[in-house]
Design an enzyme around this catalytic site. Structure first.
Site, PDB file in Angstrom:
ATOM      1  N   THR A 102      -8.943   8.637  -8.752  1.00  0.00           N
ATOM      2  CA  THR A 102      -8.087   8.391  -7.327  1.00  0.00           C
ATOM      3  C   THR A 102      -6.748   8.520  -7.614  1.00  0.00           C
ATOM      4  O   THR A 102      -6.233   8.117  -8.589  1.00  0.00           O
ATOM      5  CB  THR A 102      -8.548   7.038  -6.869  1.00  0.00           C
ATOM      6  N   ASP A 103      -6.055   8.410  -6.512  1.00  0.00           N
ATOM      7  CA  ASP A 103      -4.646   8.193  -6.559  1.00  0.00           C
ATOM      8  C   ASP A 103      -4.060   6.583  -6.712  1.00  0.00           C
ATOM      9  O   ASP A 103      -2.846   6.574  -7.404  1.00  0.00           O
ATOM     10  CB  ASP A 103      -3.716   8.762  -5.377  1.00  0.00           C
ATOM     11  N   GLU A 104      -5.081   6.102  -6.695  1.00  0.00           N
ATOM     12  CA  GLU A 104      -4.909   4.474  -6.850  1.00  0.00           C
ATOM     13  C   GLU A 104      -4.362   4.049  -8.351  1.00  0.00           C
ATOM     14  O   GLU A 104      -3.793   3.032  -8.491  1.00  0.00           O
ATOM     15  CB  GLU A 104      -5.905   3.648  -6.233  1.00  0.00           C
ATOM     16  N   SER A 148     -10.473  -0.230 -13.059  1.00  0.00           N
ATOM     17  CA  SER A 148     -11.651   0.017 -13.559  1.00  0.00           C
ATOM     18  C   SER A 148     -11.420   1.851 -13.750  1.00  0.00           C
ATOM     19  O   SER A 148     -12.036   2.303 -14.482  1.00  0.00           O
ATOM     20  CB  SER A 148     -12.736  -0.436 -12.788  1.00  0.00           C
ATOM     21  N   LYS A 149     -10.975   2.437 -12.620  1.00  0.00           N
ATOM     22  CA  LYS A 149     -11.103   3.857 -12.359  1.00  0.00           C
ATOM     23  C   LYS A 149      -9.864   4.362 -13.405  1.00  0.00           C
ATOM     24  O   LYS A 149     -10.053   5.162 -14.181  1.00  0.00           O
ATOM     25  CB  LYS A 149     -10.357   4.374 -11.191  1.00  0.00           C
ATOM     26  N   TYR A 206      -4.637  -4.451   8.462  1.00  0.00           N
ATOM     27  CA  TYR A 206      -4.006  -5.553   7.486  1.00  0.00           C
ATOM     28  C   TYR A 206      -2.642  -5.514   7.571  1.00  0.00           C
ATOM     29  O   TYR A 206      -2.025  -4.653   7.975  1.00  0.00           O
ATOM     30  CB  TYR A 206      -4.057  -5.033   6.214  1.00  0.00           C
ATOM     31  N   TYR A 233     -10.221  -2.513  -8.642  1.00  0.00           N
ATOM     32  CA  TYR A 233     -10.868  -1.181  -8.672  1.00  0.00           C
ATOM     33  C   TYR A 233     -10.173  -0.145  -9.157  1.00  0.00           C
ATOM     34  O   TYR A 233     -10.590   0.676  -9.972  1.00  0.00           O
ATOM     35  CB  TYR A 233     -11.215  -0.770  -7.090  1.00  0.00           C
ATOM     36  N   ARG A 276      -0.581   5.899   3.449  1.00  0.00           N
ATOM     37  CA  ARG A 276      -1.513   6.783   2.481  1.00  0.00           C
ATOM     38  C   ARG A 276      -1.590   7.988   2.804  1.00  0.00           C
ATOM     39  O   ARG A 276      -1.122   8.600   3.940  1.00  0.00           O
ATOM     40  CB  ARG A 276      -3.029   6.268   2.902  1.00  0.00           C
ATOM     41  N   PRO A 334      -9.476  -4.236  13.086  1.00  0.00           N
ATOM     42  CA  PRO A 334      -8.799  -5.113  12.219  1.00  0.00           C
ATOM     43  C   PRO A 334      -7.688  -4.190  11.445  1.00  0.00           C
ATOM     44  O   PRO A 334      -7.908  -3.161  11.060  1.00  0.00           O
ATOM     45  CB  PRO A 334      -9.684  -5.726  11.300  1.00  0.00           C
ATOM     46  N   ARG A 389      -4.855  -8.007   2.654  1.00  0.00           N
ATOM     47  CA  ARG A 389      -5.214  -8.449   1.498  1.00  0.00           C
ATOM     48  C   ARG A 389      -4.407  -8.526   0.131  1.00  0.00           C
ATOM     49  O   ARG A 389      -3.202  -8.247   0.183  1.00  0.00           O
ATOM     50  CB  ARG A 389      -6.421  -7.213   1.044  1.00  0.00           C
ATOM     51  N   ALA A 417     -19.251   5.811  -8.650  1.00  0.00           N
ATOM     52  CA  ALA A 417     -18.139   4.615  -8.827  1.00  0.00           C
ATOM     53  C   ALA A 417     -18.168   3.653  -7.765  1.00  0.00           C
ATOM     54  O   ALA A 417     -18.839   3.907  -6.557  1.00  0.00           O
ATOM     55  CB  ALA A 417     -16.870   5.488  -8.913  1.00  0.00           C
TER      56      ALA A 417
END
Length: 362
Positions: A141-143, A170-171, A224, A167, A231, A222, A299, A90
């Site tokens: 994924t959990d997303e 698509s998953k 965000y 992303y 998470r 960095p 983002r 993936a």
């Protein structure tokens, strides 16, 4: 392609040169007599150095190729006669999906569909016990579940899908295809949805290896937005054990959420890493690594919180994470300190271009 000794323990692993896939290949070969046929396209995140320790392992067969190549998939299935396919292949980085979503649709949706088609053709030709024992395990994924509020219960296997990035969309699409192939054709599928993984071999575009890499290079770290995004963190070897357990004990058509029971804000993670680095690799200046933290523009569509309810896999499969975040993150930092050569090789050229594209104007 040369033939090999057929074995009921042969599995095809796609994406097995990437971060989680490579860790899984090592785990699968370690636990028993399995032969692993490892199919990987070797994009930027696929790295043969992740498999260097297996150079003399006859039970590891590496094949460079794309899961979307149906002719290749059919040939591998016909040649190696696997008892299972474990699909890690993936495109997996949210930031890349925002700037260039095309590859995510092609690999995660079209590629998974093509692989499912060939798996179905192969499975339908099997007979008796070989057919009933075959499994197609899809790693997700959990997303796909979207974003949680601070007081919302964690994601469960019945949480409605609400993906918010190219992303995760698509998953989600690939998950739905896997579900459909079970319900429509009877293909014995399994799906796992995991929380954020960390550990050895992770490409340093993701938070934890990026922080370690930048800190050691005396570059800005960095973070965000306000750093308060939450998470759930899962050590990669715990995840690999869970997949092996689901492969063995999971009920066809089943979905299993895998989490580490370790919710942390991004800023907490960064501070923990800085503290461990202060201890294990202190700066020559004597200042703490926290001085390098730099807040950057968030983002687009950044999900606020993910959390996994792993009660189902714990009750039905008997799996639990062995690593706490405290033990796993220390092992992770030490691994990157011990493998500076690996980091140097994967962060050359294209990696530097990506970092500049993604963070340069933030």
């Amino acid at each position: 392609m040369s033939d090999v000794t057929k074995s009921e323990n042969t599995i095809i692993v796609t994406g097995g040169a990437g971060f989680i896939g490579a860790n899984f290949v090592h785990a699968a070969l370690k636990v028993g007599g399995s032969t692993v046929v490892n199919l990987d396209k070797l994009t930027y995140a696929g790295n043969l150095e992740n498999l260097a320790a297996l150079a003399d392992e006859p039970r590891h067969i590496f094949v460079k190729g794309d899961i979307g190549d149906r002719q290749l998939a059919a040939e591998l299935l016909r040649t190696h006669r696997p008892a299972a396919i474990v699909n890690f292949a993936a495109e997996s980085h949210v930031d890349r999906s925002i700037s260039a979503p095309d590859d995510f649709i092609q690999t995660n949706v079209v590629g998974t569909f093509n692989l499912l088609q060939e798996a179905r053709n192969y499975w339908q030709e099997l007979q008796g016990e070989a057919q009933s024992a075959f499994r197609f395990l899809h790693v997700s994924t959990d997303e796909v579940y979207g974003s949680l509020g601070d007081d919302d219960p964690p994601f469960s296997e019945t949480t409605a899908y609400a993906p918010n990035s190219p992303y995760s969309a698509s998953k989600a699409a690939s998950d739905h295809l896997v579900r459909a192939f079970f319900h429509t054709y009877g293909l014995p599928t399994l799906t796992t949805n995991c929380s954020n993984n960390y550990g050895p071999y992770q490409f340093p575009e993701k938070l934890i290896p990026l922080v370690i890499h930048n800190a050691l290079a005396e570059k800005p770290i960095p973070v965000y937005g306000d750093g308060a995004n939450i998470r759930d963190w899962l050590y990669v070897t715990d995840h690999c054990r869970a997949i092996l357990d689901v492969l063995e004990k999971g009920i066809p058509g089943g979905v299993y959420n895998i989490g580490g029971r370790s919710e942390k804000t991004n800023l907490d993670v960064v501070h923990t890493l800085c503290s461990i680095l202060d201890e294990l690799a202190p700066r020559e200046s004597g200042q703490g690594y926290v001085r390098l933290i730099t807040f950057v523009t968030d983002r687009p569509g950044h999900d606020r919180r993910y959390a996994i309810d792993a009660a189902k896999i714990e009750a039905e499969i008997g799996w639990q994470p062995e690593e706490t975040f405290q033990s796993g993150i220390r092992k992770t930092v030490q691994w990157y300190l011990d493998h500076a050569g690996w980091v140097a090789n994967v962060t050359s050229g294209a990696y530097r271009d990506w970092i500049e594209t993604n963070y340069g104007e933030r």
